[in-house]
Motif scaffolding. Structure first.
Motif, PDB file in Angstrom:
ATOM      1  N   LEU A  13      31.598  35.430  33.214  1.00  0.00           N
ATOM      2  CA  LEU A  13      32.656  35.737  34.175  1.00  0.00           C
ATOM      3  C   LEU A  13      32.078  36.385  35.433  1.00  0.00           C
ATOM      4  N   ALA A  14      31.122  37.306  35.241  1.00  0.00           N
ATOM      5  CA  ALA A  14      30.487  37.978  36.383  1.00  0.00           C
ATOM      6  C   ALA A  14      29.712  36.978  37.232  1.00  0.00           C
ATOM      7  N   ALA A  15      29.023  36.033  36.578  1.00  0.00           N
ATOM      8  CA  ALA A  15      28.254  35.022  37.317  1.00  0.00           C
ATOM      9  C   ALA A  15      29.187  34.103  38.098  1.00  0.00           C
ATOM     10  N   LEU A  16      30.309  33.724  37.492  1.00  0.00           N
ATOM     11  CA  LEU A  16      31.275  32.866  38.173  1.00  0.00           C
ATOM     12  C   LEU A  16      31.914  33.581  39.355  1.00  0.00           C
ATOM     13  N   LYS A  17      32.163  34.873  39.187  1.00  0.00           N
ATOM     14  CA  LYS A  17      32.752  35.653  40.290  1.00  0.00           C
ATOM     15  C   LYS A  17      31.805  35.687  41.483  1.00  0.00           C
ATOM     16  N   GLU A  18      30.511  35.878  41.225  1.00  0.00           N
ATOM     17  CA  GLU A  18      29.519  35.910  42.305  1.00  0.00           C
ATOM     18  C   GLU A  18      29.407  34.534  42.962  1.00  0.00           C
ATOM     19  N   GLU A  19      29.453  33.492  42.148  1.00  0.00           N
ATOM     20  CA  GLU A  19      29.399  32.128  42.692  1.00  0.00           C
ATOM     21  C   GLU A  19      30.590  31.869  43.604  1.00  0.00           C
ATOM     22  N   LEU A  20      31.774  32.339  43.189  1.00  0.00           N
ATOM     23  CA  LEU A  20      32.991  32.142  43.989  1.00  0.00           C
ATOM     24  C   LEU A  20      32.926  32.936  45.290  1.00  0.00           C
ATOM     25  N   ARG A  21      32.350  34.123  45.251  1.00  0.00           N
ATOM     26  CA  ARG A  21      32.211  34.922  46.477  1.00  0.00           C
ATOM     27  C   ARG A  21      31.368  34.175  47.510  1.00  0.00           C
ATOM     28  N   ILE A  22      30.302  33.530  47.034  1.00  0.00           N
ATOM     29  CA  ILE A  22      29.432  32.761  47.935  1.00  0.00           C
ATOM     30  C   ILE A  22      30.155  31.517  48.442  1.00  0.00           C
ATOM     31  N   LEU A  23      30.875  30.825  47.551  1.00  0.00           N
ATOM     32  CA  LEU A  23      31.577  29.606  47.937  1.00  0.00           C
ATOM     33  C   LEU A  23      32.686  29.873  48.955  1.00  0.00           C
TER      34      LEU A  23
END
Length: 357
Positions: A88-98
């Motif tokens: 979940l933390a990795a996906l959140k960081e990916e979404l912040r970049i996207l």
């Protein structure tokens, strides 16, 4: 962030619905625009839906752990819960970049200019090495290199090379290459074996069409002359080479690689449009001079960005402090590790600025 992602998902579903209508392709231009937008939004939607699924899974595991489980089952649930939180933390960081604002030019092709700098003939030979490096990188990306203007020395070095790299996403990968590139090596012309330091400059511009930039015909002075250098039987036979001077700015562009004057003028106009766009972008940037500069540098031509040290086999990018001991493969166009580092650093800086706003 979740509210913003919900709006993005709603827009994505609307566009998908429109793309499935029977009359969708009645307007090919509009259809292409919608399909392109769907393609751009798809990575965001995929990551967002994976994020929501992971949240649901964590909630299910949390409910299971609140029930009376035997120690072995509880330990398994705890392990799954920990893994889910990391995901979940990795996906959140990916979404912040996207969700970072996209550079509107990222999908464009680029115009590149390479010039020999300090170091005489050795700088020209290094400029040729850089030209070859970018050609080979373009080949690896299946992009097409289109030569505009090329002037070489007697020993095969490059005085100046102007060329277009045609390919979707070329700007997104090559926009950080602008600046001074420094080489440290024993020149072929050096008999005593001493290491020399020379430089070459690289400029990268997003390719602009005339329609993107207002160019008034009365502002342009056109000169024609005979082409020189490699180019076939047409060289020095007819005045096919074209030089354009933009009188308001003093910008001079030239092209001599095509056989016809018309083709050379067309390419000159594309170069001119890109240079005028760059001037406008610099003007806008100077109006916001108080804003922080990106960690990867300003991209100005007088900024030393990278050193290629042949005796030690290393390449160092000074903007991000990245050193790679693979100089031969880099000079053969293996640039992805360097470029990935620059892109990541740029994203990190934008995230930091966003968090501070």
């Amino acid at each position: 962030m979740i509210e913003k992602l919900q709006l993005v998902e709603h827009k994505y579903e609307e566009l998908q619905d429109r793309s499935q209508r029977p009359d969708f392709y009645n307007d090919p231009r509009q259809a292409a625009k919608i399909l392109r937008e769907l393609e751009e939004l798809r990575p965001v939607i995929d990551a967002y839906r994976a994020y929501i699924r992971t949240e649901w899974e964590l909630e299910d595991i949390r409910e299971m752990m609140s029930e009376g489980l035997d120690p072995e089952m509880k330990a398994m649930c705890q392990e799954e819960f920990s893994e889910g939180k990391e995901r979940l933390a990795a996906l959140k960081e990916e979404l912040r970049i996207l969700l970072l604002p996209k550079d509107p030019n990222d999908d464009k092709s680029v115009i590149m200019e390479i010039r020999g700098g300090v170091g005489g003939e050795e700088s020209a030979l290094f400029a040729h090495s850089l030209f070859r490096m970018y050609q080979m990188y373009a080949d690896k990306q299946r992009w097409k290199v289109e030569l505009l203007n090329y002037s070489e020395t007697e020993l095969g070095g490059v005085k100046e090379a102007d060329f277009i790299i045609n390919g979707r996403g070329a700007w997104s990968r090559l926009k950080f290459e602008s600046g001074v590139h420094r080489v440290q090596r024993v020149p072929e012309t050096e008999s005593s074996g001493r290491i020399h330091t020379s430089t070459a400059t690289v400029a990268v511009l997003p390719e602009m069409e005339e329609v993107d930039v207002e160019i008034r015909p009365e502002d342009i002075e056109m000169q024609v002359y005979r082409a020189s250098g490699a180019g076939g039987q047409h060289v020095n036979k007819t005045s096919s080479a074209v030089r354009l001077i933009h009188k308001p700015t003093g910008i001079v562009v030239a092209c001599q690689e095509e056989r016809s004057q018309v083709q050379n003028r067309e390419k000159c106009m594309r170069m001119l449009a890109s240079k005028l766009y760059e001037i406008e972008q610099e003007r806008v940037s100077s109006e916001h001079a108080a804003e922080r500069k990106s960690q990867v540098g300003t991209g100005m031509r007088n900024e030393r960005i990278r050193t290629y040290n042949f005796p030690q086999g290393r390449v160092t990018d000074h903007r991000i402090g990245l050193t790679l001991y693979k100089i031969l493969s880099i000079m053969d166009g293996d640039l992805d590790e360097l470029i990935d580092g620059l892109v990541t650093a740029d994203q990190a800086e934008k995230l930091r600025e966003k968090d501070e706003d």
